[in-house]
Scaffold this active site. Structure first.
Site, mmCIF file in Angstrom:
data_model
loop_
_atom_site.group_PDB
_atom_site.id
_atom_site.type_symbol
_atom_site.label_atom_id
_atom_site.label_comp_id
_atom_site.label_asym_id
_atom_site.label_seq_id
_atom_site.Cartn_x
_atom_site.Cartn_y
_atom_site.Cartn_z
ATOM 1 N N HIS A 142 -57.117 15.199 -25.017
ATOM 2 C CA HIS A 142 -57.440 16.591 -25.328
ATOM 3 C C HIS A 142 -56.421 17.229 -26.275
ATOM 4 O O HIS A 142 -55.210 17.059 -26.096
ATOM 5 C CB HIS A 142 -57.517 17.402 -24.036
ATOM 6 C CG HIS A 142 -58.496 16.850 -23.063
ATOM 7 N ND1 HIS A 142 -58.119 16.065 -21.988
ATOM 8 C CD2 HIS A 142 -59.846 16.939 -23.010
ATOM 9 C CE1 HIS A 142 -59.197 15.709 -21.307
ATOM 10 N NE2 HIS A 142 -60.247 16.218 -21.910
ATOM 11 N N SER A 171 -65.207 18.619 -21.298
ATOM 12 C CA SER A 171 -63.844 19.156 -21.172
ATOM 13 C C SER A 171 -63.360 19.841 -22.438
ATOM 14 O O SER A 171 -62.394 20.614 -22.392
ATOM 15 C CB SER A 171 -62.870 18.030 -20.801
ATOM 16 O OG SER A 171 -62.903 16.985 -21.756
ATOM 17 N N ASP A 224 -52.797 15.711 -23.781
ATOM 18 C CA ASP A 224 -52.785 14.616 -22.820
ATOM 19 C C ASP A 224 -53.502 13.419 -23.438
ATOM 20 O O ASP A 224 -53.517 13.257 -24.650
ATOM 21 C CB ASP A 224 -53.386 15.052 -21.474
ATOM 22 C CG ASP A 224 -54.833 15.529 -21.592
ATOM 23 O OD1 ASP A 224 -55.479 15.303 -22.645
ATOM 24 O OD2 ASP A 224 -55.345 16.137 -20.629
#
Length: 371
Positions: A320, A36, A317
């Site tokens: 991240h 991610s 979040d």
């Protein structure tokens, strides 16, 4: 002080870019693999259980709407493309949905195979990095124009930030016991990926080191948790040694290793200088909690809250970085800290100088949100 610091950084970066340009040319293509921290949109936007980065408020800072990235804006893949003077790499998922033909020009400039939740092994059920390499081989075989010269003049970004260790720890109720035994297989898997891509004709690699696992947001947290330190140090040492072995034995290979832990620790230590506050409190989270950014109830009502100072937050979040934080990290990779003589790249003084050494142009990155 905040404005003075970034004015100095811009001047140093400007000088770096235009020093020794000579007959340099742009790198051909940016290929991205990993998790991610590098995913530019490979979660299916139509799958409600997997489309978190395609929901509001993701993309709040850039491009102003959800764009499949686990952040408020650009991530490292986008900033690496900026440094190379290339457009952000198109996601492999977009190619699957819309076909290669209409996107042929974009394919020739960059593709991201990285997918959030990926790892070297099957951590969370998403395609592993090795499976992403298979997707790359399939795409290259079906796309004309990728000869050996073009591939050798391309850049590869690999991000395996630590999902293997996170998944194992989750299965052990947060314990790090026994994780050290996983480090050697994980690093060996990263090395196998580099060797596979080298055999395809790629020569220039950015292999990101592990993330600062102990610094993830947590309620009431005041400092980074030290419980992962042994894992981080062992992973970094084995990765550095293994990649150095490749440098010595694979002809014409060039590898740099961005040190994310050192860069994160540096930013945290100088957070006031960067204008960052509440380091362990994410901008987007469920009220009173950490997770669930983007979640809504059955009536579509948001179950999360978004801060009003996203440019002052490191975390977007539960795991991240924000656009602002990625810019800070990438600036350290690109230029180092010339005022203190610090480098955050192994294998070169900084990313700009590495690209120049390869005969490539390198471009300034900017905090501004426009392309």
């Amino acid at each position: 002080m905040h404005a003075l610091y970034f004015s100095s950084l811009f001047l140093l970066s400007f000088l770096n870019i235009f020093a020794g340009k000579g007959d340099a040319e742009k790198a051909e293509t940016l290929f991205v693999f990993g998790d991610s921290y590098a995913d530019t949109g490979n979660h299916d936007p139509y799958n409600e259980t997997l489309n978190q980065p395609w929901r509001k408020p993701y993309g709040l800072t850039w491009p102003g709407y959800p764009a499949g990235r686990f952040s408020s804006g650009k991530i490292q893949s986008d900033f690496w493309a900026d440094i190379l003077g290339l457009p952000s790499p198109i996601s492999y998922e977009q190619l699957k949905n819309h076909g290669c033909g209409p996107n042929f020009k974009k394919i020739r400039q960059g593709v991201s195979f990285a997918v959030g939740g990926s790892a070297i092994f099957q951590a969370y059920g998403f395609p592993t990095v090795s499976q992403q390499v298979k997707q790359f081989k399939k795409l290259i075989a079906a796309s004309p124009g990728f000869d050996s010269d073009k591939l050798s003049r391309s850049i590869v970004l690999i991000s395996a930030a630590g999902n293997d260790y996170g998944a194992l720890s989750n299965r052990r109720n947060g314990s790090t016991e026994g994780l050290e035994a996983a480090v050697k297989p994980v690093v060996s898997g990263i090395i196998k990926v580099v060797k596979d891509l080298y055999e395809c004709g790629l020569r220039n690699f950015v292999v990101s080191d592990i993330a600062a696992l102990g610094c993830a947001p947590e309620i009431g947290k005041k400092s980074c948790d030290s419980k992962y330190n042994r894992i981080i140090k062992l992973h970094s040492r084995l990765l550095t040694e293994s990649l150095q072995h490749l440098r010595l034995h694979l002809k014409e290979i060039s590898i740099i290793i961005p040190d994310m832990v050192s860069a994160t620790n540096y930013i945290f230590s100088h957070h006031a200088q960067y204008g960052l506050v509440d380091l362990f409190v994410p901008c987007c989270a469920v009220k009173g909690g950490i997770r669930h950014c983007g979640e809504v109830d059955e009536k579509g009502k948001a179950l999360f809250e978004v801060c009003d100072n996203v440019d002052e937050k490191f975390f977007w979040d539960f795991a991240h970085p924000t656009h602002r934080a990625w810019y800070a990290l990438m600036s350290l990779y690109a230029y180092g800290d010339n005022t203190r003589g610090f480098s955050f790249i192994q294998g070169a003084s900084n990313a700009i100088e590495w690209l120049h050494s390869l005969g490539f142009l390198a471009f300034n990155i900017s905090l501004r949100t426009a392309d």
